[in-house]
Design an enzyme around this catalytic site. Structure first.
Site, PDB file in Angstrom:
ATOM      1  N   ASP A  29     -22.250  43.123   5.611  1.00 24.00           N
ATOM      2  CA  ASP A  29     -21.684  42.679   6.881  1.00 24.00           C
ATOM      3  C   ASP A  29     -20.495  43.553   7.293  1.00 24.00           C
ATOM      4  O   ASP A  29     -19.996  43.430   8.399  1.00 24.00           O
ATOM      5  CB  ASP A  29     -21.200  41.233   6.772  1.00 24.00           C
ATOM      6  CG  ASP A  29     -22.324  40.253   6.512  1.00 24.00           C
ATOM      7  OD1 ASP A  29     -23.415  40.448   7.040  1.00 24.00           O
ATOM      8  OD2 ASP A  29     -22.093  39.277   5.764  1.00 24.00           O
TER       9      ASP A  29
ATOM     10  N   ASP B 270     -23.732  38.574  22.326  1.00 25.78           N
ATOM     11  CA  ASP B 270     -22.359  38.525  21.822  1.00 25.78           C
ATOM     12  C   ASP B 270     -21.347  38.399  22.952  1.00 25.78           C
ATOM     13  O   ASP B 270     -20.148  38.577  22.743  1.00 25.78           O
ATOM     14  CB  ASP B 270     -22.034  39.744  20.962  1.00 25.78           C
ATOM     15  CG  ASP B 270     -20.796  39.537  20.098  1.00 25.78           C
ATOM     16  OD1 ASP B 270     -20.489  38.371  19.801  1.00 25.78           O
ATOM     17  OD2 ASP B 270     -20.157  40.528  19.724  1.00 25.78           O
TER      18      ASP B 270
ATOM     19  N   ASP C 258     -28.819  33.932  18.309  1.00 23.67           N
ATOM     20  CA  ASP C 258     -27.563  33.602  19.007  1.00 23.67           C
ATOM     21  C   ASP C 258     -27.708  33.423  20.514  1.00 23.67           C
ATOM     22  O   ASP C 258     -26.749  33.044  21.172  1.00 23.67           O
ATOM     23  CB  ASP C 258     -26.480  34.673  18.776  1.00 23.67           C
ATOM     24  CG  ASP C 258     -25.854  34.599  17.397  1.00 23.67           C
ATOM     25  OD1 ASP C 258     -26.183  33.671  16.642  1.00 23.67           O
ATOM     26  OD2 ASP C 258     -25.048  35.473  17.077  1.00 23.67           O
TER      27      ASP C 258
END
Length: 372
Positions: free
Chosen positions: A352, A162, A200
């Site tokens: 989420d 991230d 990611d």
């Protein structure tokens, strides 16, 4: 942040599957813990690379809509399936299973039990806990082996995941990460296992400097080699983002740099993790990425179909958007060339952060997803 990234709150990781985390118990107790596990921010890159989400952003605040246009092609809605994979493994510990056991009288029970809780899903290893990770991975792979089934495990401790945003965490540096991977691989056993390697980590790598990106990619390539050396039957898949993110050629170039085109480290790519893009869009995208990637013809793709039954919302909302449905049943037999599996990498019903607390199972959300 400039791209789709994992959002993790300060108290732990948020939403996903079962997360096999260390809670301070000794390595002799290998049962993975049912905890909050990663939620992936599914937004495509922002228009300007200088726009970075603050690390202090609240995981419960409502995110802005994605600039990604909605797909123009329509796809026939798929009704939630009650068919359960006979090959993929359902780990016996998860928040949804806890809810089903504790709420037999709830009117939503049967729908949630049959359409979500009975389905096999991934197990996340999202906390840097090197002393216990081998035993915890082994607990999952041994449990699957005892049933003659295939587990799906997610390695998620890359440093700077991230890019310093809300999902900060993981190993303290790449040397520590490499050592953690060695221990993770030691738990993979000798039977078939699917490894989702660092969601990611490739698609979101542009926030790193050139040198940092090269170092990360070297560690990812090494990770695949270590896992396949430890268990030649391990199937290791690398991060391809999703069809609403990078163009296929660009994503393939990043993947190639990370070792995803080499049979020594890779079985292919994964896409749509914690996302909503339609299966047909992901199939087309993944095939384009694989074609641009090159490498052995046996490289394939796996797609997260856990919440994509209605596709991505037109407004680009990513946080528990209304109107979503379960996608295709998890399977390793897709009938599609170069598509190795449809998987539930994120467990439907774990919020989420908008319909419930981040990372918690929210029965109202689960019921909405699972209802016909």
């Amino acid at each position: 942040m400039v791209a789709a990234a994992s959002v993790v709150v300060a108290v732990g990781t948020a939403t996903g599957m079962v997360s096999a985390l260390d809670d301070g118990r000794g390595s002799d107790e290998a049962r993975p813990e049912v905890t909050e596990s990663p939620t992936l921010d599914i937004r495509p890159p922002a228009p300007s690379p200088s726009v970075i989400k603050s690390a202090s952003a609240s995981a419960s605040s409502k995110p802005k809509a994605s600039p990604t246009p909605s797909p123009t092609r329509t796809e026939k809605k798929q009704s939630p399936s009650k068919v359960v994979s006979t090959r993929l493994y359902r780990h016996p510990d998860s928040q949804v299973l806890d809810w089903v056991r504790d709420n037999a009288g709830d009117p939503r029970h049967d729908v949630i039990a049959s359409r979500i809780a009975d389905q096999p899903a991934a197990v996340w290893f999202a906390e840097y806990a090197p002393d216990t990770v081998t035993a915890r991975v082994r607990a999952v792979t041994a449990g699957a082996d005892a049933q003659g089934r295939v587990p799906v495990v997610v390695a998620y401790t890359i440093p700077e995941r991230d890019c310093g945003g809300a999902s900060q965490g993981g190993a303290p540096d790449l040397d520590a990460y490499d050592a953690w991977i060695d221990r993770f691989a030691a738990g993979l056993g000798s039977d078939e296992v699917v490894v989702i390697l660092e969601p990611d980590s490739i698609a979101q790598s542009e926030c790193l400097s050139g040198g940092q990106r090269a170092d990360r990619f070297a560690s990812l390539a090494r990770a695949g080699r270590v896992m396949k050396a430890a268990n030649p039957r391990a199937r290791v898949y690398y991060d391809a983002g999703h069809s609403g993110w990078h163009p296929a050629a660009k994503q393939a170039d990043l993947l190639r740099q990370a070792g995803a085109g080499s049979a020594d480290s890779s079985d292919g790519i994964f896409s749509n993790v914690s996302n909503f893009h339609r299966t047909a869009d992901e199939i087309a995208y993944d095939r384009s990425v694989l074609a641009a990637l090159g490498g052995p013809s046996g490289l394939g793709a796996v797609i997260d179909t856990s919440r994509n039954g209605n596709g991505a919302p037109a407004d680009g909302e990513w946080c528990d958007p209304d109107g979503r449905k379960l996608g295709r049943t998890p399977t390793l037999n897709t009938g599609e060339a170069r598509i190795d599996g449809y998987l539930w990498v994120k467990l439907p019903g774990e919020s989420d952060g908008c319909k419930g607390a981040p990372g918690t199972f929210t029965p109202s959300y689960a019921y909405d997803l699972a209802s016909p």
